[in-house]
Enzyme design. Structure first.
Site, PDB file in Angstrom:
ATOM      1  N   HIS A   1       0.138  18.211  -8.149  1.00  0.00           N
ATOM      2  CA  HIS A   1       1.165  19.055  -7.740  1.00  0.00           C
ATOM      3  C   HIS A   1       1.942  18.707  -6.545  1.00  0.00           C
ATOM      4  CE1 HIS A   1      -0.462  20.757  -4.019  1.00  0.00           C
ATOM      5  NE2 HIS A   1      -1.760  20.449  -4.788  1.00  0.00           N
TER       6      HIS A   1
ATOM      7  N   HIS B   1       6.133   2.322  -8.682  1.00  0.00           N
ATOM      8  CA  HIS B   1       4.829   1.873  -9.721  1.00  0.00           C
ATOM      9  C   HIS B   1       3.581   2.288  -9.261  1.00  0.00           C
ATOM     10  CE1 HIS B   1       2.936  -1.208 -12.672  1.00  0.00           C
ATOM     11  NE2 HIS B   1       2.532  -0.166 -12.678  1.00  0.00           N
TER      12      HIS B   1
HETATM   13  C1  LIG Z   1      -1.179  -2.693 -16.403  1.00  0.00           C
HETATM   14  C2  LIG Z   1      -1.250  -3.652 -15.313  1.00  0.00           C
HETATM   15  O1  LIG Z   1      -1.552  -4.584 -15.111  1.00  0.00           O
HETATM   16  S1  LIG Z   1      -0.234  -2.869 -13.687  1.00  0.00           S
HETATM   17  C3  LIG Z   1      -0.846  -3.897 -12.323  1.00  0.00           C
HETATM   18  C4  LIG Z   1      -1.952  -3.738 -11.880  1.00  0.00           C
HETATM   19  N1  LIG Z   1      -2.155  -4.670 -10.806  1.00  0.00           N
HETATM   20  C5  LIG Z   1      -2.507  -4.283  -9.462  1.00  0.00           C
HETATM   21  O2  LIG Z   1      -2.649  -3.313  -9.116  1.00  0.00           O
HETATM   22  C6  LIG Z   1      -2.778  -5.485  -8.474  1.00  0.00           C
HETATM   23  C7  LIG Z   1      -2.807  -5.153  -7.209  1.00  0.00           C
HETATM   24  N2  LIG Z   1      -2.727  -6.182  -6.200  1.00  0.00           N
HETATM   25  C8  LIG Z   1      -3.535  -6.396  -5.173  1.00  0.00           C
HETATM   26  O3  LIG Z   1      -4.432  -5.657  -4.969  1.00  0.00           O
HETATM   27  C9  LIG Z   1      -3.210  -7.818  -4.602  1.00  0.00           C
HETATM   28  O4  LIG Z   1      -4.349  -8.306  -3.879  1.00  0.00           O
HETATM   29  C10 LIG Z   1      -2.329  -7.409  -3.189  1.00  0.00           C
HETATM   30  C11 LIG Z   1      -0.945  -7.036  -3.918  1.00  0.00           C
HETATM   31  C12 LIG Z   1      -2.800  -6.376  -2.312  1.00  0.00           C
HETATM   32  C13 LIG Z   1      -2.228  -8.854  -2.751  1.00  0.00           C
HETATM   33  O5  LIG Z   1      -1.314  -8.915  -1.665  1.00  0.00           O
HETATM   34  P1  LIG Z   1      -1.065 -10.247  -1.065  1.00  0.00           P
HETATM   35  O6  LIG Z   1       0.176 -10.280   0.102  1.00  0.00           O
HETATM   36  O7  LIG Z   1      -0.990 -11.348  -1.734  1.00  0.00           O
HETATM   37  O8  LIG Z   1      -2.610 -10.481  -0.105  1.00  0.00           O
HETATM   38  P2  LIG Z   1      -3.480 -11.707  -0.231  1.00  0.00           P
HETATM   39  O9  LIG Z   1      -3.968 -12.260  -1.696  1.00  0.00           O
HETATM   40  O10 LIG Z   1      -2.880 -13.026   0.253  1.00  0.00           O
HETATM   41  O11 LIG Z   1      -4.740 -11.243   0.574  1.00  0.00           O
HETATM   42  C14 LIG Z   1      -4.455 -11.016   1.987  1.00  0.00           C
HETATM   43  C15 LIG Z   1      -6.064 -10.388   2.208  1.00  0.00           C
HETATM   44  O12 LIG Z   1      -6.122  -9.253   1.710  1.00  0.00           O
HETATM   45  C16 LIG Z   1      -7.310  -8.944   1.065  1.00  0.00           C
HETATM   46  N3  LIG Z   1      -6.880  -8.096  -0.021  1.00  0.00           N
HETATM   47  C17 LIG Z   1      -6.181  -8.400  -0.954  1.00  0.00           C
HETATM   48  N4  LIG Z   1      -6.076  -7.462  -1.978  1.00  0.00           N
HETATM   49  C18 LIG Z   1      -7.147  -6.600  -1.532  1.00  0.00           C
HETATM   50  C19 LIG Z   1      -7.628  -5.333  -2.190  1.00  0.00           C
HETATM   51  N5  LIG Z   1      -6.950  -4.828  -3.418  1.00  0.00           N
HETATM   52  N6  LIG Z   1      -8.504  -4.650  -1.481  1.00  0.00           N
HETATM   53  C20 LIG Z   1      -8.995  -5.101  -0.299  1.00  0.00           C
HETATM   54  N7  LIG Z   1      -8.574  -6.312   0.400  1.00  0.00           N
HETATM   55  C21 LIG Z   1      -7.533  -6.919  -0.543  1.00  0.00           C
HETATM   56  C22 LIG Z   1      -7.530 -10.417   0.598  1.00  0.00           C
HETATM   57  O13 LIG Z   1      -9.051 -10.508   0.440  1.00  0.00           O
HETATM   58  C23 LIG Z   1      -7.160 -11.180   1.795  1.00  0.00           C
HETATM   59  O14 LIG Z   1      -8.256 -10.978   2.989  1.00  0.00           O
HETATM   60  P3  LIG Z   1      -8.503 -12.150   4.002  1.00  0.00           P
HETATM   61  O15 LIG Z   1      -7.248 -12.260   4.649  1.00  0.00           O
HETATM   62  O16 LIG Z   1      -9.525 -11.495   4.747  1.00  0.00           O
HETATM   63  O17 LIG Z   1      -8.834 -13.255   3.222  1.00  0.00           O
END
Ligand SMILES: CC(=O)SCCNC(=O)CCNC(=O)[C@H](O)C(C)(C)COP(=O)(O)OP(=O)(O)OC[C@H]1O[C@@H](n2cnc3c(N)ncnc32)[C@H](O)[C@@H]1OP(=O)(O)O
Length: 216
Positions: free
Chosen positions: A135, A144
């Site tokens: 809500h 998104h």
């Molecule tokens: C229908 C569909 O498919 S819709 C799409 C759904 N997709 C998603 O939701 C994708 C979500 N994406 C993520 O979580 C990605 O990991 C992102 C966007 C956060 C990555 O962002 P980036 O800027 O590329 O980060 P990068 O991969 O360089 O990671 C940086 C640090 O964060 C950490 N990290 C990245 N993602 C996560 C997460 N979700 N949770 C916890 N830690 C994370 C990495 O392990 C890394 O840690 P380190 O520096 O200690 O090694």
């Protein structure tokens, strides 16, 4: 019946086509994409985005921008709007949307999504599969909310922000514009504009320039 062109021909477009085909109000004429690709669910790819003015002249006045990237969706929406297109909503069957929800245009509401009373869903935003938006939430344009997210009441998600898969956001929190919340995060405090925040609880790990970030 309104003739609709789908802008985009990737995975997100496929889901949108599947939804819009079930809607008797719309006839899908084809997709556009930046490269020539095979038909999507048997819907032809008509050309790249440069053919949009021609399609408009041919009497196709409705479009859906089916691009997952918030930035690219924004750019293509602005281009298509300038040409004159109007934007339809793609609302899957088996969603639960309160009558008091204020829905924008060009919005995608995927199967299993729940949107509760007096939420406001901005233009060109995506509420993805099985996400709940409770809500009084306010979802900005081009945002998104990825599959399986749960937003408690009174949450604000800024324009162009991506909330990654399965994230939880506690009530009253404000997430800024063009930020990214990593998948599986728990947002318990406000998150600023133009940053990436991840984890439980979510912490900011990167700040980025206005134009500098991407989604994946
Ligand atoms: C229908 C569909 O498919 S819709 C799409 C759904 N997709 C998603 O939701 C994708 C979500 N994406 C993520 O979580 C990605 O990991 C992102 C966007 C956060 C990555 O962002 P980036 O800027 O590329 O980060 P990068 O991969 O360089 O990671 C940086 C640090 O964060 C950490 N990290 C990245 N993602 C996560 C997460 N979700 N949770 C916890 N830690 C994370 C990495 O392990 C890394 O840690 P380190 O520096 O200690 O090694």
């Amino acid at each position: 019946m309104k003739k609709v062109v789908i802008i985009g021909a990737g995975g997100h477009a496929k889901v949108i086509i599947n939804i819009l085909r079930k809607d008797p109000n719309y006839e899908l004429v084809g997709c556009t994409d930046h490269q020539l690709v095979s038909p999507v669910l048997n819907l032809p790819v008509l050309g790249d985005d440069s053919i949009l003015p021609y399609l408009y002249e041919q009497g196709i006045h409705h479009a859906f921008v089916a691009i997952g990237s918030n930035r690219i969706r924004q750019k293509l929406h602005q281009k298509a709007e300038w040409i004159g297109f109007q934007f339809v909503n793609a609302i899957a069957p088996f969603t639960c949307i309160s009558d008091s929800v204020q829905l924008g245009t060009g919005v995608a509401i995927m199967p299993g999504a729940v949107i509760n009373v007096e939420a406001v869903i901005g233009n060109q935003s995506i509420i993805n599969t099985g996400a709940s938006v409770d809500h009084d939430c306010r979802i900005g344009e081009y945002a998104h909310i990825a599959p399986g997210c749960n937003l408690a009441g009174n949450v604000t998600v800024g324009k162009g922000t991506f909330v990654g898969i399965g994230s939880k956001v506690i009530d009253g929190t404000r997430i800024g514009e063009f930020s990214m919340i990593g998948g599986g995060s728990a947002v318990i405090r406000d998150i600023p504009d133009y940053c990436t925040a991840v984890g439980v609880p979510a912490k900011v790990i990167k700040h980025h320039e206005e134009e500098g970030h991407h989604e994946r």
